[in-house]
Design an enzyme around this catalytic site. Structure first.
Site, PDB file in Angstrom:
ATOM      1  N   ASN A  56      55.540  49.998 -74.073  1.00  0.00           N
ATOM      2  CA  ASN A  56      54.380  49.227 -73.600  1.00  0.00           C
ATOM      3  C   ASN A  56      53.190  49.505 -74.503  1.00  0.00           C
ATOM      4  O   ASN A  56      53.286  50.293 -75.442  1.00  0.00           O
ATOM      5  CB  ASN A  56      54.068  49.586 -72.136  1.00  0.00           C
ATOM      6  CG  ASN A  56      53.784  51.065 -71.972  1.00  0.00           C
ATOM      7  OD1 ASN A  56      52.795  51.573 -72.489  1.00  0.00           O
ATOM      8  ND2 ASN A  56      54.657  51.767 -71.274  1.00  0.00           N
TER       9      ASN A  56
ATOM     10  N   ASP B 138      59.002  52.342 -65.910  1.00  0.00           N
ATOM     11  CA  ASP B 138      59.621  52.469 -64.589  1.00  0.00           C
ATOM     12  C   ASP B 138      61.146  52.384 -64.689  1.00  0.00           C
ATOM     13  O   ASP B 138      61.858  52.945 -63.874  1.00  0.00           O
ATOM     14  CB  ASP B 138      59.090  51.379 -63.660  1.00  0.00           C
ATOM     15  CG  ASP B 138      57.625  51.623 -63.295  1.00  0.00           C
ATOM     16  OD1 ASP B 138      57.252  52.812 -63.175  1.00  0.00           O
ATOM     17  OD2 ASP B 138      56.859  50.653 -63.161  1.00  0.00           O
TER      18      ASP B 138
ATOM     19  N   LYS C 298      73.710  49.249 -83.516  1.00  0.00           N
ATOM     20  CA  LYS C 298      72.768  48.135 -83.396  1.00  0.00           C
ATOM     21  C   LYS C 298      73.442  46.933 -82.709  1.00  0.00           C
ATOM     22  O   LYS C 298      74.550  46.540 -83.104  1.00  0.00           O
ATOM     23  CB  LYS C 298      72.308  47.752 -84.808  1.00  0.00           C
ATOM     24  CG  LYS C 298      71.095  46.898 -84.823  1.00  0.00           C
ATOM     25  CD  LYS C 298      70.605  46.675 -86.248  1.00  0.00           C
ATOM     26  CE  LYS C 298      69.665  45.512 -86.261  1.00  0.00           C
ATOM     27  NZ  LYS C 298      69.452  44.965 -87.585  1.00  0.00           N
TER      28      LYS C 298
ATOM     29  N   ASP D 197      59.952  59.341 -61.113  1.00  0.00           N
ATOM     30  CA  ASP D 197      58.487  59.322 -61.111  1.00  0.00           C
ATOM     31  C   ASP D 197      58.027  60.771 -61.320  1.00  0.00           C
ATOM     32  O   ASP D 197      58.110  61.603 -60.412  1.00  0.00           O
ATOM     33  CB  ASP D 197      57.966  58.762 -59.786  1.00  0.00           C
ATOM     34  CG  ASP D 197      56.457  58.554 -59.842  1.00  0.00           C
ATOM     35  OD1 ASP D 197      55.739  59.465 -60.314  1.00  0.00           O
ATOM     36  OD2 ASP D 197      55.989  57.475 -59.434  1.00  0.00           O
ATOM     37  N   ILE D 198      57.570  61.067 -62.531  1.00  0.00           N
ATOM     38  CA  ILE D 198      57.269  62.449 -62.908  1.00  0.00           C
ATOM     39  C   ILE D 198      56.150  63.011 -62.045  1.00  0.00           C
ATOM     40  O   ILE D 198      56.233  64.115 -61.499  1.00  0.00           O
ATOM     41  CB  ILE D 198      56.887  62.515 -64.410  1.00  0.00           C
ATOM     42  CG1 ILE D 198      58.009  61.908 -65.260  1.00  0.00           C
ATOM     43  CG2 ILE D 198      56.603  63.955 -64.824  1.00  0.00           C
ATOM     44  CD1 ILE D 198      57.637  61.681 -66.715  1.00  0.00           C
TER      45      ILE D 198
ATOM     46  N   LYS E 257      48.288  54.694 -53.770  1.00  0.00           N
ATOM     47  CA  LYS E 257      49.022  55.593 -54.663  1.00  0.00           C
ATOM     48  C   LYS E 257      48.641  57.049 -54.420  1.00  0.00           C
ATOM     49  O   LYS E 257      49.474  57.940 -54.429  1.00  0.00           O
ATOM     50  CB  LYS E 257      48.661  55.204 -56.111  1.00  0.00           C
ATOM     51  CG  LYS E 257      49.772  55.387 -57.091  1.00  0.00           C
ATOM     52  CD  LYS E 257      49.502  54.619 -58.364  1.00  0.00           C
ATOM     53  CE  LYS E 257      49.838  53.140 -58.217  1.00  0.00           C
ATOM     54  NZ  LYS E 257      49.749  52.399 -59.470  1.00  0.00           N
TER      55      LYS E 257
HETATM   56  O1  C5P Z   1      53.063  54.085 -59.443  1.00  0.00           O
HETATM   57  P1  C5P Z   1      52.482  53.965 -60.812  1.00  0.00           P
HETATM   58  O2  C5P Z   1      53.522  53.924 -61.891  1.00  0.00           O
HETATM   59  O3  C5P Z   1      51.484  52.869 -60.986  1.00  0.00           O
HETATM   60  O4  C5P Z   1      51.661  55.341 -60.966  1.00  0.00           O
HETATM   61  C1  C5P Z   1      50.977  55.634 -62.121  1.00  0.00           C
HETATM   62  C2  C5P Z   1      50.780  57.107 -62.204  1.00  0.00           C
HETATM   63  O5  C5P Z   1      52.026  57.799 -62.051  1.00  0.00           O
HETATM   64  C3  C5P Z   1      50.285  57.522 -63.559  1.00  0.00           C
HETATM   65  O6  C5P Z   1      49.488  58.668 -63.378  1.00  0.00           O
HETATM   66  C4  C5P Z   1      51.561  57.832 -64.330  1.00  0.00           C
HETATM   67  O7  C5P Z   1      51.341  58.748 -65.383  1.00  0.00           O
HETATM   68  C5  C5P Z   1      52.443  58.398 -63.259  1.00  0.00           C
HETATM   69  N1  C5P Z   1      53.877  58.089 -63.421  1.00  0.00           N
HETATM   70  C6  C5P Z   1      54.789  59.086 -63.709  1.00  0.00           C
HETATM   71  N2  C5P Z   1      56.125  58.799 -63.835  1.00  0.00           N
HETATM   72  C7  C5P Z   1      56.582  57.542 -63.669  1.00  0.00           C
HETATM   73  C8  C5P Z   1      55.670  56.521 -63.371  1.00  0.00           C
HETATM   74  C9  C5P Z   1      54.318  56.813 -63.254  1.00  0.00           C
HETATM   75  O8  C5P Z   1      54.389  60.241 -63.891  1.00  0.00           O
HETATM   76  N3  C5P Z   1      57.876  57.282 -63.794  1.00  0.00           N
END
Ligand code: C5P
Length: 400
Positions: free
Chosen positions: A210, A279, A289, A306-307, A337
């Site tokens: 992105n 995501d 390739k 989601d870290i 959130k």
């Molecule tokens: O739910 P969303 O993706 O919008 O949340 C954004 C926040 O969560 C940001 O702080 C981003 O760094 C963190 N995040 C994460 N791991 C993911 C997705 C988002 O740490 N897979």
């Protein structure tokens, strides 16, 4: 940027090749709003002329102890009165030796001895001069006397040798000088951040990513260092220089980012997830390739962890800060959130205001409500966010 607005800096220049970098530093300081008084030693003037510094600073350069511009003949005292800092760059081995012994036989050394502002020195010399026990003894003495030693860097030297002794670059001295003048509300704290995009490989040459530039995360890392924290930055693929004093770990994918975060997590006081983590990732990355084929090609994706949510859910979670970049309904999404991921703070911005650019307009959402920060340069916004984090941590500390 006006980092030095209203501040007067005394810049001492002694006799080293690196004096040319002092000219660039003077320019950066002036651009950032400082008033700069240059004090040139006799040897310094052999390397860069008075006219150069005069043109860059718009002020006369100081050289003699008996300069007639000071009515009382006290240039050696009065120049540092009211100054924010005295920085000697370059500082030769000889000058460091003089300082360590309190010698005062010219304007600059006398100013150092009679100063009433912080003194910083940027050593610049051949590597053997730097490694010499006499120089090391002098530097240790200066540190013990409360003088800040900036650098030196390691690298190629004008004499053709390679090693420690090179003066820091002008921009690095600028950052260190600025940091030295800031309050330290995060002193003793360790901060972990993620920044930039992730890159999810499809095959050996292609991937999903992105447009996150990493600028906000890198600015925040720098602001945390300025505030006194020990900072680790887990960075996705971005072409940005590592801020001074930051430990950086480079990763590509979300899974690698998660791994690096979990490894660095023990002992952290704050975790700030700034990265735009993908995501989803391709269920399988092709080993070779992918060739052009039929008219359409379906990709199968699976969810990434989601870290931030994972870190915040741990029983030993540090103070967690998230970012919400939204294209609409910012307040509702950001507050949602914060509650869903159990975060201490969410920094919300509209993507049209921030993503990829140099400026940002953000609103901070915490348990007490929403706080709007004025739109500004990302480094300025980062400093505002860090100040807010520090105040929340202070409050949290007070409650325990
Ligand atoms: O739910 P969303 O993706 O919008 O949340 C954004 C926040 O969560 C940001 O702080 C981003 O760094 C963190 N995040 C994460 N791991 C993911 C997705 C988002 O740490 N897979």
């Amino acid at each position: 940027m006006n980092e030095f607005q209203g501040k007067r800096i005394v810049l001492g220049v002694t006799g080293g090749v690196a004096a040319y970098k002092a000219a660039e530093l003077a320019r950066l300081l002036i651009k950032a709003g400082a008033e700069v008084d240059v004090v040139l030693t006799t040897a310094g003037a052999q390397f860069v002329g008075v006219a150069t510094f005069q043109a860059l600073t718009g002020r006369r350069v100081w050289q003699a102890l008996w300069d007639e511009r000071m009515d009382n003949g006290m240039a050696h005292i009065d120049l540092t009165r009211g100054a924010a800092a005295l920085l000697v760059a370059p500082a030769t081995a000889d000058f460091l030796a003089k300082l360590a012994h309190g010698l005062a036989d010219d304007l600059l050394s006398t100013l150092c001895l009679a100063r009433n502002c912080p003194l910083l020195v940027a050593p610049a010399m051949n590597r053997q001069m730097w490694e010499n026990p006499a120089t090391q003894r002098n530097v240790a003495q200066l540190r013990a006397d409360g003088v800040s030693i900036l650098g030196p860097a390691h690298g190629e030297q004008a004499c053709g040798e390679t090693g420690a002794g090179r003066m820091l670059e002008a921009s690095e001295l600028f950052d260190d000088l600025y940091a030295s003048m800031q309050a330290k509300p995060l002193a003793g704290k360790r901060v972990l951040l993620t920044a930039g995009p992730t890159f999810e490989a499809l095959d050996p040459v292609r991937g999903l990513t992105n447009s996150s530039s990493g600028k906000m995360g890198f600015s925040l890392a720098r602001a945390c260092v300025e505030a006194g924290a020990e900072v680790t930055l887990i960075a996705g693929p971005v072409a940005l220089p590592t801020p001074r004093g930051v430990r950086r770990v480079d990763v590509q994918s979300a899974l690698q980012m998660r791994e690096a975060v979990m490894q660095a997590l023990p002992g952290q006081s704050v975790f700030i997830g700034v990265a735009a983590v993908a995501d989803y990732r391709p269920r399988q990355a092709a080993a070779h390739k992918i060739k052009k084929g039929p008219d359409s090609l379906a990709l199968e994706l699976e969810a990434n962890p989601d870290i931030l949510a994972e870190v915040a859910a741990r029983p030993d979670a540090p103070f967690c800060v998230g970012f919400a970049a939204e294209s609409r309904d910012l307040a509702a999404y950001a507050e949602g959130k914060r509650v869903a991921k159990k975060l201490g703070l969410v920094v919300g911005n509209l993507v049209q205001d921030g993503l990829g650019g140099d400026t940002n307009a953000v609103t901070l959402f915490d348990a007490a409500g929403a706080h709007v920060l004025p739109p500004a340069d990302k480094s300025e916004v980062a400093r505002g966010i860090v100040a807010h984090i520090a105040s929340l941590m202070e409050k949290r500390h007070g409650q325990h």
